[in-house]
Design a protein around this motif. Structure first.
Motif, PDB file in Angstrom:
ATOM      1  N   ALA A 191       0.827  -1.206   0.000  1.00 24.05           N
ATOM      2  CA  ALA A 191       0.000   0.000   0.000  1.00 24.05           C
ATOM      3  C   ALA A 191       0.860   1.254   0.000  1.00 24.05           C
ATOM      4  N   TYR A 192       1.980   1.210   0.704  1.00 19.89           N
ATOM      5  CA  TYR A 192       2.894   2.364   0.736  1.00 19.89           C
ATOM      6  C   TYR A 192       3.456   2.617  -0.665  1.00 19.89           C
ATOM      7  N   VAL A 193       3.863   1.545  -1.338  1.00 24.44           N
ATOM      8  CA  VAL A 193       4.384   1.675  -2.705  1.00 24.44           C
ATOM      9  C   VAL A 193       3.296   2.209  -3.631  1.00 24.44           C
ATOM     10  N   ALA A 194       2.074   1.691  -3.495  1.00 22.38           N
ATOM     11  CA  ALA A 194       0.971   2.135  -4.345  1.00 22.38           C
ATOM     12  C   ALA A 194       0.653   3.609  -4.120  1.00 22.38           C
ATOM     13  N   LEU A 195       0.742   4.072  -2.875  1.00 24.83           N
ATOM     14  CA  LEU A 195       0.513   5.487  -2.589  1.00 24.83           C
ATOM     15  C   LEU A 195       1.543   6.355  -3.299  1.00 24.83           C
ATOM     16  N   GLN A 196       2.803   5.932  -3.269  1.00 27.24           N
ATOM     17  CA  GLN A 196       3.840   6.713  -3.945  1.00 27.24           C
ATOM     18  C   GLN A 196       3.542   6.819  -5.437  1.00 27.24           C
ATOM     19  N   LYS A 197       3.053   5.719  -6.026  1.00 21.12           N
ATOM     20  CA  LYS A 197       2.683   5.755  -7.438  1.00 21.12           C
ATOM     21  C   LYS A 197       1.520   6.725  -7.674  1.00 21.12           C
ATOM     22  N   ALA A 198       0.508   6.650  -6.794  1.00 26.46           N
ATOM     23  CA  ALA A 198      -0.670   7.500  -6.954  1.00 26.46           C
ATOM     24  C   ALA A 198      -0.306   8.977  -6.828  1.00 26.46           C
ATOM     25  N   MET A 199       0.620   9.282  -5.933  1.00 27.75           N
ATOM     26  CA  MET A 199       0.976  10.690  -5.700  1.00 27.75           C
ATOM     27  C   MET A 199       1.751  11.289  -6.863  1.00 27.75           C
ATOM     28  N   LYS A 200       2.316  10.455  -7.733  1.00 30.50           N
ATOM     29  CA  LYS A 200       2.970  10.991  -8.928  1.00 30.50           C
ATOM     30  C   LYS A 200       1.939  11.571  -9.883  1.00 30.50           C
ATOM     31  N   GLN A 201       0.720  11.023  -9.833  1.00 36.74           N
ATOM     32  CA  GLN A 201      -0.365  11.523 -10.677  1.00 36.74           C
ATOM     33  C   GLN A 201      -1.150  12.638  -9.991  1.00 36.74           C
ATOM     34  N   GLN A 202      -1.331  12.495  -8.678  1.00 32.83           N
ATOM     35  CA  GLN A 202      -2.100  13.481  -7.921  1.00 32.83           C
ATOM     36  C   GLN A 202      -1.484  13.631  -6.540  1.00 32.83           C
ATOM     37  N   PRO A 203      -0.680  14.636  -6.332  1.00 30.99           N
ATOM     38  CA  PRO A 203       0.004  14.815  -5.037  1.00 30.99           C
ATOM     39  C   PRO A 203      -0.989  14.955  -3.887  1.00 30.99           C
ATOM     40  N   VAL A 204      -0.566  14.490  -2.729  1.00 31.55           N
ATOM     41  CA  VAL A 204      -1.375  14.599  -1.512  1.00 31.55           C
ATOM     42  C   VAL A 204      -0.807  15.734  -0.667  1.00 31.55           C
TER      43      VAL A 204
END
Length: 683
Positions: free
Chosen positions: A592-605
Motif C-alpha cells: 500500500a505504501y508503494v501504491a501510494l507513492q505511485k498515486a501521488m505521482k499523478q495526484q500529489p497529496v
C-alpha cells in the motif's frame, strides 16, 4: 467453534468497519475538502517511535471506553454499530407497510425483522417452538432413526457432529464437491478440552454448568440436567481428541483427503451414508473428508455410544443453536457463557440490534441490496477499483524486485497475480429468497426457514461447475476475504466506509486504511496457506525447492516476532497460528505504501494538519487498527483466532518497515525499530 470451510475465507477479521454515510452518498455540486487523519484521536504525549499504537489512537481509547455490550471498541467498531442503525432505518421504513407483495424483498425482510422484534410473543412461547423437534429426538428407537435425525438437523444448519459444505475441489477448483468437516463441540476449539492451565480448567467447569442450566431452562430436572451435562461433555471430549488443533487446521494439506463415495463408506461403515445423501438430495459422487481420524471416532461412537447418550447430545446442540432466538432466559444464558464469560461483554446488545444482525445473517443479500443502493454510490466503487488496480501493480513490482526468489518461481507468482479476481461492493447477481416462507408471528420458524434455504442453496451448487458470481459475505458485512480456490479478493460495501474508506479522505488516509486491507487480501494469495495454491486455484506446489525453503525461513521470522508479543504475563501470541494474517499485514502495509507513492505521482497529496502524506498513511493504519479489546476476548483470540490483537497488528508490521522509521525519524534501538538482523520481510 469450527465452521466448515471457513478457513478458505482468509478474512481480514470481524472488523465491523461500517459507518454513517459520508457526504459522497448524496449528490453535491460543491467539491468536498479532503480530510486527513483523526487528529483528536492522537495521543500527543506518546512517542510514535516508542509505541505507535498508543500514539496513533491512544486519545480515542482514553475518551471512549468499551461499551458494556461490546468486547472491542475503536472508531471502526463504533461505526459498525452505527451502521446497524442504518440497516434498522431501512427495516423500519419497509415495515411501515403491511401490504408488500408476498415473497418480495420488502415483505421478507420486514416480516422477519417484525417477528424478531415481537418480544412479547417470543417470550410467551418460551421453549415451545423447540418441543416438536426435542420430542422427535426423544422418540428415537434405534440407530437408523438417529441417522435420519442427523440429516434433519443438518437441514436446519445444526451440523453435529459433522457437517457437509459445498466448495471447490482442491485438485480441480472449477468443480464444486462436498466437503465433510467436524463440528461436534461447544467450546471454542479442541484444546479447551485438554489444556491444563487454570483458565482452560475453569472454562470446562463453566461449560458443564452452562449445559446443565440450559437443560433446566428447557424443562429438565436439576438432577437430569447435571447428568446430561456430563454425557455431552464426555462425547464432545472424545470428538475433540480426534480432531485437528487450530494450527493443524490452517494447513490445507492436512484437509485434503478426496475419496469416492465407496471410500467414504469404508471410512465410517456404521453410518448409513446412502440414506443420508438421499435425504439431503446429494448425489453419491466423489467428495473430500477434512479429518478422517475424526470420522473414525464418529463411526466408533455410532457403534458404541448408547442411543440415550446420543439423544442427550443432539438435544443439547438443538437448544444451544436455538437459544439466542428464544425466550429471554435462554437467550441470556447463551449470552452469559459465550459472550460474557468467554468474551468479557457486560450486557447484551439491545433487541433491535440483534434482530438487525439476524436479518443480515439469514436474508443478507435481500437486506444488503437495499443497503448498497443507499450507502455505496457508484463513485465510491470506481475509486475503490482504482485503488485495487494500483495495489495489484504494487504487488507485481514487489514480486519482480525480490532478490531471494528465483526466476522460475517468480514467473509462477506473477501468473497467479495476473489471474486475481477482485469483487467490490455487492454481487452482480442477487440471491432469490422468494421461496423462503417468512411470517410476522413465528420467529423461530422464520429462523429455521432461513437456515433451511441457506443449506439448500449451498447444496444446489454441488457437483457442478463453480459459479464465480456467488459471494461468501453479505454486502453490509464489514470484512474482506481471499478465496485461494477461486483466487478472488472480495470487499463488501460494509467495509468500504469510514474510517476504512471515504470519498472525503486524502489518498494517503485511504491507502493507509483500506489500502493496507487490499494489500493484505492480495498477499493472502502468497502467505503460508495461499502459497500452496497455484494460479488456477489448485492445491499444488509451484515453488522450486530452494525458493520454498527461503520463503519458509522468512515466515519463521514472523512466527518468532509474534511469539514475543504478550497480552499479559504468561500468555503470548501463537506465532504459527497468526502467521498468515501477520504476513498479510506486513505485505499489505508495504504494498500500500508503494501504491501510494505511485498515486501521488499523478495526484500529489497535501500536508494536512501538519502531517505529511507518509505520516497520514501510517497514522491511518494505526487508527483503523486501534482496537481496545477486553482481556477475556484477547485470551480467546490468542488461543483460537488466526488474527493477532489490534495492538500487534499495528506494532508488528510497522516496526519492520524502514519507511516508517524514516517517516517519524526513529533512531536505531527504538522499540518501533526492529534490529536489522531481526527485521522481517516476506513480500
Amino acid at each position: 467453534m469450527r465452521i466448515g470451510t471457513a478457513w478458505l475465507a482468509l478474512a481480514l477479521c470481524s472488523s465491523t468497519a461500517l459507518a454513517q454515510p459520508s457526504a459522497a452518498t448524496t449528490p453535491t455540486a460543491q467539491p468536498v475538502k479532503q480530510r486527513g487523519v483523526f487528529i483528536e484521536d492522537i495521543n500527543r504525549k506518546a512517542d510514535p517511535c516508542n509505541d505507535f499504537f498508543d500514539y496513533a489512537n491512544g486519545a480515542w481509547r482514553t475518551n471512549n471506553p468499551i461499551p458494556d455490550s461490546m468486547v472491542r471498541w475503536s472508531r471502526r467498531w463504533q461505526s459498525g454499530e452505527l451502521a446497524k442503525e442504518q440497516l434498522r432505518g431501512i427495516l423500519d421504513e419497509v415495515s411501515q407497510r403491511k401490504d408488500w407483495p408476498k415473497a418480495s424483498v420488502e415483505q421478507l425482510i420486514s416480516d422477519y425483522y417484525g417477528a424478531c422484534m415481537d418480544e412479547a410473543r417470543v417470550e410467551a412461547q418460551g421453549v415451545k417452538p423447540l418441543q416438536p423437534l426435542l420430542k422427535k429426538i426423544d422418540a428415537l428407537k434405534d440407530i437408523a432413526g438417529l441417522q435420519r435425525m442427523l440429516s434433519e438437523l443438518h437441514a436446519q444448519r445444526i451440523p453435529v457432529p459433522f457437517g457437509i459444505a459445498a466448495e471447490s475441489d482442491f485438485a480441480t477448483p472449477t468443480n464444486v464437491i462436498a466437503h465433510i468437516f467436524s463440528n461436534g463441540i461447544g467450546l471454542p476449539d479442541r484444546d479447551y478440552y485438554f489444556k491444563t492451565e487454570p483458565r482452560f480448567a475453569d472454562a470446562r467447569e463453566k461449560y458443564r454448568a452452562h449445559i446443565a442450566t440450559m437443560f433446566k431452562l428447557a424443562g429438565s430436572s436439576e438432577k437430569a440436567a447435571k447428568q446430561a451435562a456430563e454425557v455431552v461433555f464426555k462425547m464432545e471430549t472424545a470428538f475433540a481428541e480426534d480432531s485437528l488443533d487450530i494450527v493443524g487446521l490452517r494447513n490445507p494439506a492436512n484437509l485434503d483427503h478426496k475419496t469416492t463415495f465407496a471410500g467414504l463408506k469404508k471410512m465410517a461403515p456404521a453410518f448409513d451414508w446412502a440414506g443420508y445423501f438421499r435425504n439431503a438430495k446429494i448425489a453419491e459422487a466423489d467428495l473430500n473428508v477434512f479429518e478422517p481420524k475424526f470420522l473414525a471416532e464418529f463411526d466408533r461412537q455410532i457403534k458404541e455410544t448408547p442411543l440415550a447418550s446420543w439423544k442427550t447430545y443432539l438435544k443439547w446442540h438443538v437448544v444451544r443453536s436455538a437459544a439466542p432466538f428464544l425466550s429471554k432466559a435462554l437467550a441470556e444464558e447463551s449470552f452469559n457463557f459465550n459472550d460474557k464469560y468467554l468474551g468479557g461483554a457486560k450486557e447484551m446488545k439491545p433487541r433491535w440490534k440483534r434482530c438487525v444482525e439476524s436479518t443480515d445473517d439469514l436474508l443478507g443479500e435481500a437486506l444488503g441490496r437495499k443497503y448498497a443502493e443507499k450507502y455505496f454510490p457508484p463513485a465510491a466503487k470506481a475509486r475503490m477499483q482504482g485503488m485495487v488496480t494500483n495495489l495489484l501493480a504494487g504487488m507485481k513490482d514487489s514480486v519482480e524486485g525480490l532478490a531471494w526468489m528465483g526466476p522460475e518461481t517468480k514467473k509462477q507468482a506473477l501468473e497467479k497475480l495476473s489471474t486475481f479476481n477482485p469483487k467490490i461492493g455487492y454481487p452482480d447477481k442477487w440471491k432469490d429468497y422468494s421461496q423462503v416462507p417468512v411470517s410476522r408471528d413465528q420467529f423461530w420458524q422464520n429462523v429455521v426457514a432461513g437456515r433451511t434455504f441457506d443449506v439448500v442453496d449451498d447444496r444446489s451448487t454441488l457437483n457442478k461447475p463453480v459459479d464465480r458470481d456467488r459471494w461468501g459475505m453479505t454486502p453490509p458485512t464489514s470484512n474482506a476475504y481471499y478465496n485461494p480456490l477461486l483466487n478472488e479478493i472480495v470487499f463488501p460495501a460494509g467495509i468500504l466506509q469510514p474510517p476504512a474508506f471515504s470519498m472525503e479522505a486524502t489518498d494517503a488516509v485511504n491507502y493507509g486504511a483500506i489500502g493496507v486491507v487490499i494489500g493484505h487480501e492480495i498477499s493472502h494469495g502468497f502467505d503460508d496457506q495461499g502459497a500452496k495454491f497455484d494460479a488456477q486455484g489448485r492445491l499444488k506446489n509451484w515453488w522450486t525447492e530452494q525458493d520454498l525453503k527461503r520463503f519458509e525461513e522468512r515466515g519463521q521470522c514472523v512466527v518468532d516476532q509474534f511469539e514475543g508479543y504478550f497480552i499479559e504475563p504468561g500468555i503470548h501470541h501463537n506465532g504459527k497460528l497468526v502467521l498468515g494474517e501477520s504476513i498479510g499485514d506486513l505485505a499489505g502495509a508495504k504494498i500500500a505504501y508503494v501504491a501510494l507513492q505511485k498515486a501521488m505521482k499523478q495526484q500529489p497529496v497535501p500536508t494536512v494538519d501538519g502531517f505529511t502524506p507518509e505520516q497520514q498513511f501510517f497514522i491511518a493504519w494505526g487508527q483503523f487498527r486501534g482496537d481496545a479489546i477486553r482481556p477475556e476476548t484477547q485470551r480467546l483470540m490468542v488461543q483460537s483466532d488466526p488474527h493477532p490483537t489490534g495492538k500487534y497488528r499495528v506494532i508488528g508490521p510497522l516496526s519492520n518497515m524502514p519507511e516508517f522509521q524514516r517517516t517519524f525519524g526513529c533512531k536505531e534501538g527504538a522499540p518501533m525499530v526492529r534490529p536489522a538482523a531481526k527485521r522481517c520481510e516476506v513480500w
